[in-house]
Design an enzyme around this catalytic site. Structure first.
Site, PDB file in Angstrom:
ATOM      1  N   THR A  27       1.360  -8.980   9.336  1.00  0.00           N
ATOM      2  CA  THR A  27       1.959  -8.095  10.349  1.00  0.00           C
ATOM      3  C   THR A  27       1.418  -6.676  10.174  1.00  0.00           C
ATOM      4  O   THR A  27       1.200  -6.237   9.033  1.00  0.00           O
ATOM      5  CB  THR A  27       3.491  -8.075  10.176  1.00  0.00           C
ATOM      6  OG1 THR A  27       3.985  -9.400  10.367  1.00  0.00           O
ATOM      7  CG2 THR A  27       4.170  -7.150  11.190  1.00  0.00           C
ATOM      8  N   GLY A  28       1.263  -5.966  11.296  1.00  0.00           N
ATOM      9  CA  GLY A  28       0.905  -4.550  11.215  1.00  0.00           C
ATOM     10  C   GLY A  28      -0.294  -4.211  12.082  1.00  0.00           C
ATOM     11  O   GLY A  28      -0.865  -5.079  12.752  1.00  0.00           O
ATOM     12  N   SER A  29      -0.674  -2.924  12.024  1.00  0.00           N
ATOM     13  CA  SER A  29      -1.742  -2.459  12.915  1.00  0.00           C
ATOM     14  C   SER A  29      -3.108  -2.990  12.485  1.00  0.00           C
ATOM     15  O   SER A  29      -3.989  -3.193  13.326  1.00  0.00           O
ATOM     16  CB  SER A  29      -1.745  -0.923  12.957  1.00  0.00           C
ATOM     17  OG  SER A  29      -1.873  -0.397  11.649  1.00  0.00           O
ATOM     18  N   THR A  30      -3.321  -3.223  11.182  1.00  0.00           N
ATOM     19  CA  THR A  30      -4.611  -3.770  10.723  1.00  0.00           C
ATOM     20  C   THR A  30      -4.703  -5.240  11.103  1.00  0.00           C
ATOM     21  O   THR A  30      -5.741  -5.708  11.586  1.00  0.00           O
ATOM     22  CB  THR A  30      -4.756  -3.585   9.192  1.00  0.00           C
ATOM     23  OG1 THR A  30      -4.309  -2.280   8.847  1.00  0.00           O
ATOM     24  CG2 THR A  30      -6.194  -3.757   8.747  1.00  0.00           C
ATOM     25  N   ALA A  82      -1.511  -4.049   3.892  1.00  0.00           N
ATOM     26  CA  ALA A  82      -0.656  -3.551   2.811  1.00  0.00           C
ATOM     27  C   ALA A  82      -0.445  -2.059   2.995  1.00  0.00           C
ATOM     28  O   ALA A  82      -1.204  -1.391   3.703  1.00  0.00           O
ATOM     29  CB  ALA A  82      -1.302  -3.825   1.454  1.00  0.00           C
ATOM     30  N   LYS A  93       4.128  -3.784   0.069  1.00  0.00           N
ATOM     31  CA  LYS A  93       4.147  -4.185   1.467  1.00  0.00           C
ATOM     32  C   LYS A  93       5.567  -4.026   2.018  1.00  0.00           C
ATOM     33  O   LYS A  93       6.505  -3.867   1.262  1.00  0.00           O
ATOM     34  CB  LYS A  93       3.715  -5.655   1.602  1.00  0.00           C
ATOM     35  CG  LYS A  93       2.234  -5.864   1.286  1.00  0.00           C
ATOM     36  CD  LYS A  93       1.764  -7.280   1.556  1.00  0.00           C
ATOM     37  CE  LYS A  93       2.225  -7.837   2.849  1.00  0.00           C
ATOM     38  NZ  LYS A  93       1.899  -7.033   4.025  1.00  0.00           N
ATOM     39  N   GLY A  94       5.668  -4.096   3.346  1.00  0.00           N
ATOM     40  CA  GLY A  94       6.988  -4.035   3.957  1.00  0.00           C
ATOM     41  C   GLY A  94       7.219  -2.798   4.784  1.00  0.00           C
ATOM     42  O   GLY A  94       8.318  -2.600   5.312  1.00  0.00           O
ATOM     43  N   GLY A  95       6.175  -1.976   4.924  1.00  0.00           N
ATOM     44  CA  GLY A  95       6.301  -0.798   5.792  1.00  0.00           C
ATOM     45  C   GLY A  95       6.728  -1.188   7.201  1.00  0.00           C
ATOM     46  O   GLY A  95       7.425  -0.443   7.874  1.00  0.00           O
ATOM     47  N   GLU A 102       6.271 -12.467   5.051  1.00  0.00           N
ATOM     48  CA  GLU A 102       4.926 -12.236   4.492  1.00  0.00           C
ATOM     49  C   GLU A 102       4.829 -12.832   3.093  1.00  0.00           C
ATOM     50  O   GLU A 102       3.836 -13.479   2.739  1.00  0.00           O
ATOM     51  CB  GLU A 102       4.631 -10.735   4.454  1.00  0.00           C
ATOM     52  CG  GLU A 102       4.464 -10.130   5.845  1.00  0.00           C
ATOM     53  CD  GLU A 102       4.311  -8.617   5.863  1.00  0.00           C
ATOM     54  OE1 GLU A 102       3.816  -8.107   6.872  1.00  0.00           O
ATOM     55  OE2 GLU A 102       4.696  -7.944   4.877  1.00  0.00           O
TER      56      GLU A 102
END
Ligand code: 5RP
Length: 212
Positions: A27-30, A82, A93-95, A102
């Protein structure tokens, strides 16, 4: 933070995807760049196991089948971002509050490829506040346990995880023993998941398109 390095890392991770694979997706922008690149291969993979409602929506929008981890069994590959990464490939992780799913997929996967930009590389974990997912009724109890250990807990007010839980971000820890801290925190009742990925660290880290 470099969006260009994030894009490079997301695209470079495609080289680990084998024909017929079921790919674990973080998950995330990357990871969003990885999902975009994965869509070009969608006819030669079986599908993905997703770590969040956010990634599930993105995968489905691009026509990539989303499968249930209980049905797929162990995976060969998990790709995720990350918030921090140390020289031993241990992570915070977890932002994005997706740490529990995850961590489950990372544990179920033979290879964890972590995709980051260079701003995430650190000598010592902890400058980024450590996310901890908690059962709501345990928030104060967990907060007191964190204070006993020298941390400053801050409730991520207004955020509900995909599992219906809350997130505490711990400030002020310089984490010299990530495995020890992860094991210790895992014993506290009410903690669902600690955002330290040290017991199960990454296997490969891509900083932009560079393997480290
Ligand atoms: C979500 C995460 C993300 O991997 C982490 O926050 C990095 O996100 P981004 O790629 O947007 O910088 O752990 O829970």
């Amino acid at each position: 933070m470099s969006a260009n390095e994030k894009r490079q890392a997301g695209e470079a991770a495609i080289r680990y995807v084998e024909n017929g694979a079921i790919v674990g997706v973080g998950t995330g922008s990357t990871v969003a760049f990885f999902i975009d690149a994965l869509a070009d291969l969608k006819d030669r993979i079986e599908g993905a196991v997703s770590s969040s409602e956010q990634s599930t929506a993105h995968l489905k929008r691009l026509g990539i089948p989303v499968l249930d981890l209980n049905a797929t069994g162990p995976l060969n590959l998990y790709v995720d971002g990350a918030d921090e990464c140390d020289t031993h490939k241990r992570l915070i992780k977890g932002g994005g509050a997706a740490l529990t799913r995850e961590k489950i997929i990372a544990e179920a996967s033979a290879k964890f490829v972590c995709i980051i930009d260079s701003s995430k590389q650190v000598q010592l974990l902890g400058k980024f506040p450590l996310p901890i997912e908690v059962i709501p009724m345990a928030r104060s109890l967990v907060g007191r346990e964190i204070v006993k250990r020298g941390g400053t807990p801050v409730w991520r007010d207004g955020v509900l995880t995909d599992n219906g839980n809350w997130v505490i971000d711990v400030h002020g820890w310089q984490i010299a023993d990530p495995v020890g801290l992860e094991n210790d925190l895992n014993q506290i009742p009410g903690i669902v998941t600690v955002g330290l990925f040290a017991r199960r660290a990454a296997d490969v880290v891509l900083v932009g398109d560079r393997v480290i």
